[in-house]
Design an enzyme around this catalytic site. Structure first.
Site, PDB file in Angstrom:
ATOM      1  N   HIS A 167       0.851  -1.107   0.157  1.00 58.30           N
ATOM      2  CA  HIS A 167       0.118  -0.121   0.013  1.00 58.30           C
ATOM      3  C   HIS A 167       0.772   1.184  -0.087  1.00 58.30           C
ATOM      4  CE1 HIS A 167      -3.315   2.610   1.093  1.00 58.30           C
ATOM      5  NE2 HIS A 167      -2.762   2.851   2.268  1.00 58.30           N
TER       6      HIS A 167
HETATM    7  C1  HEM Z   1       1.724   4.083   6.950  1.00 60.16           C
HETATM    8  C2  HEM Z   1       1.763   4.699   5.843  1.00 60.16           C
HETATM    9  C3  HEM Z   1       0.675   4.778   4.896  1.00 60.16           C
HETATM   10  C4  HEM Z   1       0.565   5.773   3.726  1.00 60.16           C
HETATM   11  C5  HEM Z   1       1.782   6.509   3.388  1.00 60.16           C
HETATM   12  C6  HEM Z   1      -0.768   5.570   3.305  1.00 60.16           C
HETATM   13  C7  HEM Z   1      -1.062   6.271   2.283  1.00 60.16           C
HETATM   14  C8  HEM Z   1      -2.242   6.214   1.658  1.00 60.16           C
HETATM   15  C9  HEM Z   1      -2.756   7.142   0.416  1.00 60.16           C
HETATM   16  C10 HEM Z   1      -1.794   8.062  -0.358  1.00 60.16           C
HETATM   17  C11 HEM Z   1      -3.832   6.725   0.278  1.00 60.16           C
HETATM   18  C12 HEM Z   1      -4.928   7.636  -0.738  1.00 60.16           C
HETATM   19  C13 HEM Z   1      -4.981   6.732  -2.070  1.00 60.16           C
HETATM   20  C14 HEM Z   1      -6.031   7.056  -2.993  1.00 60.16           C
HETATM   21  O1  HEM Z   1      -6.873   7.720  -2.665  1.00 60.16           O
HETATM   22  O2  HEM Z   1      -5.735   6.722  -4.039  1.00 60.16           O
HETATM   23  C15 HEM Z   1      -4.409   5.897   1.159  1.00 60.16           C
HETATM   24  C16 HEM Z   1      -5.744   5.326   1.302  1.00 60.16           C
HETATM   25  C17 HEM Z   1      -6.142   4.325   2.063  1.00 60.16           C
HETATM   26  N1  HEM Z   1      -5.145   3.797   3.033  1.00 60.16           N
HETATM   27 FE1  HEM Z   1      -3.506   4.313   3.504  1.00 60.16          FE
HETATM   28  N2  HEM Z   1      -1.414   4.620   4.093  1.00 60.16           N
HETATM   29  C18 HEM Z   1      -0.731   4.227   4.994  1.00 60.16           C
HETATM   30  C19 HEM Z   1      -1.176   3.236   6.245  1.00 60.16           C
HETATM   31  C20 HEM Z   1      -2.395   2.765   5.996  1.00 60.16           C
HETATM   32  C21 HEM Z   1      -2.915   1.560   6.896  1.00 60.16           C
HETATM   33  C22 HEM Z   1      -2.078   1.042   7.979  1.00 60.16           C
HETATM   34  C23 HEM Z   1      -3.946   1.119   6.391  1.00 60.16           C
HETATM   35  C24 HEM Z   1      -5.099   0.130   7.207  1.00 60.16           C
HETATM   36  C25 HEM Z   1      -4.808  -0.793   7.798  1.00 60.16           C
HETATM   37  C26 HEM Z   1      -4.380   2.223   5.244  1.00 60.16           C
HETATM   38  C27 HEM Z   1      -5.708   1.917   4.744  1.00 60.16           C
HETATM   39  C28 HEM Z   1      -6.042   2.866   3.691  1.00 60.16           C
HETATM   40  C29 HEM Z   1      -7.290   2.702   3.004  1.00 60.16           C
HETATM   41  C30 HEM Z   1      -8.563   1.945   3.351  1.00 60.16           C
HETATM   42  C31 HEM Z   1      -7.369   3.769   2.195  1.00 60.16           C
HETATM   43  C32 HEM Z   1      -8.338   4.131   1.173  1.00 60.16           C
HETATM   44  C33 HEM Z   1      -8.561   3.243  -0.004  1.00 60.16           C
HETATM   45  C34 HEM Z   1      -9.642   1.987   0.016  1.00 60.16           C
HETATM   46  O3  HEM Z   1     -10.522   2.367   0.395  1.00 60.16           O
HETATM   47  O4  HEM Z   1      -9.408   1.149  -1.226  1.00 60.16           O
HETATM   48  N3  HEM Z   1      -3.446   2.879   4.955  1.00 60.16           N
HETATM   49  N4  HEM Z   1      -3.220   5.653   1.879  1.00 60.16           N
END
Ligand code: HEM
Length: 213
Positions: A167
């Site tokens: 991710h």
């Molecule tokens: C640790 C560093 C992390 C970074 C740099 C990061 C970065 C991002 C970014 C940039 C997005 C936007 C993507 C888009 O809208 O196309 C996003 C969405 C998301 N992130 Fe993270 N994330 C991190 C950790 C996590 C963790 C730990 C989780 C869950 C266990 C998580 C769950 C999600 C979810 C559910 C979305 C929405 C995408 C979807 O529903 O399919 N993220 N993240």
């Protein structure tokens, strides 16, 4: 809509919610690896001392689970798999070369897989975590069940760490994605390239708003 116009992708409450999950994840992953491998024991100090890590780790875990549930209810309907996703998955070699395929909506198939893998592993982590939580709940369970729960907890934690590595890599690799979660916006060019169906929906919405008296 011009190429460098900004489209709102996440509001402040959504971003705060996501970063609570992300910060909790980092603290849990580091302290958890500290519990699991003797050579990583020093990582327990991320929560102050090993004793504090032992006390705080389950509470941070429950916080992460609750915060992720808010995200789950916000986004589950955007993560339902459709036939465009199968096209995306069949052409994964083109995606790896930075070419887009199919009429992708708000999220692509890769993001949807991360979403479902996260909720499954978090459910396993919560249930197994309760069974091994001393001194509060573990005494209510048999020793064989606690052993099985420890195995489930460790395997799902390692699985989630691998999923989140993918991710984070994808968030950094696809240029222009990070601003979505940091400042809340993406450019129209980014949306049109990576999420064309979502781009059209946003463009139609803004055209309708402009037409309103
Ligand atoms: C640790 C560093 C992390 C970074 C740099 C990061 C970065 C991002 C970014 C940039 C997005 C936007 C993507 C888009 O809208 O196309 C996003 C969405 C998301 N992130 Fe993270 N994330 C991190 C950790 C996590 C963790 C730990 C989780 C869950 C266990 C998580 C769950 C999600 C979810 C559910 C979305 C929405 C995408 C979807 O529903 O399919 N993220 N993240």
């Amino acid at each position: 809509m011009k190429k460098d116009d900004r489209i709102i992708r996440y509001r402040a409450a959504e971003r705060i919610n996501h970063w609570i999950v992300a910060i909790s994840f980092v603290l849990l992953a580091l302290s958890g690896l500290g519990f699991l491998f003797p050579s990583f024991n020093w990582l327990m100090n991320v929560l102050g001392t090993p004793q504090l890590a032992r006390i705080l780790h389950p509470f941070i875990g429950v916080t992460m689970f609750a915060a992720f549930m808010l995200m789950f209810f916000r986004y589950w309907h955007h993560n339902l798999v459709n036939k465009e996703d199968l096209l995306w998955a069949r052409n994964i070699h083109k995606i790896a070369l930075n070419q887009e395929v199919g009429d992708t909506g708000r999220y692509n198939f890769g993001q949807k897989c991360v979403f479902w893998a996260a909720i499954i592993s978090l459910l396993l982590l919560l249930l197994s975590g309760i069974a091994i939580w001393r001194p509060w709940f573990a005494s209510a369970f048999s020793i064989p069940l606690i052993r099985a729960a420890l195995l489930v907890h460790s395997l799902s934690a390692v699985g989630l760490i691998l999923v989140i590595m993918v991710h984070v890599y994808a968030a950094l690799w696809v240029k222009g994605t990070l601003t979505a979660m940091v400042e809340g916006w993406v450019t129209a060019a980014w949306a049109e390239k990576h999420h064309p169906r979502w781009y059209r929906e946003q463009r139609n919405r803004s055209t309708q708003q402009e037409k309103r008296p």
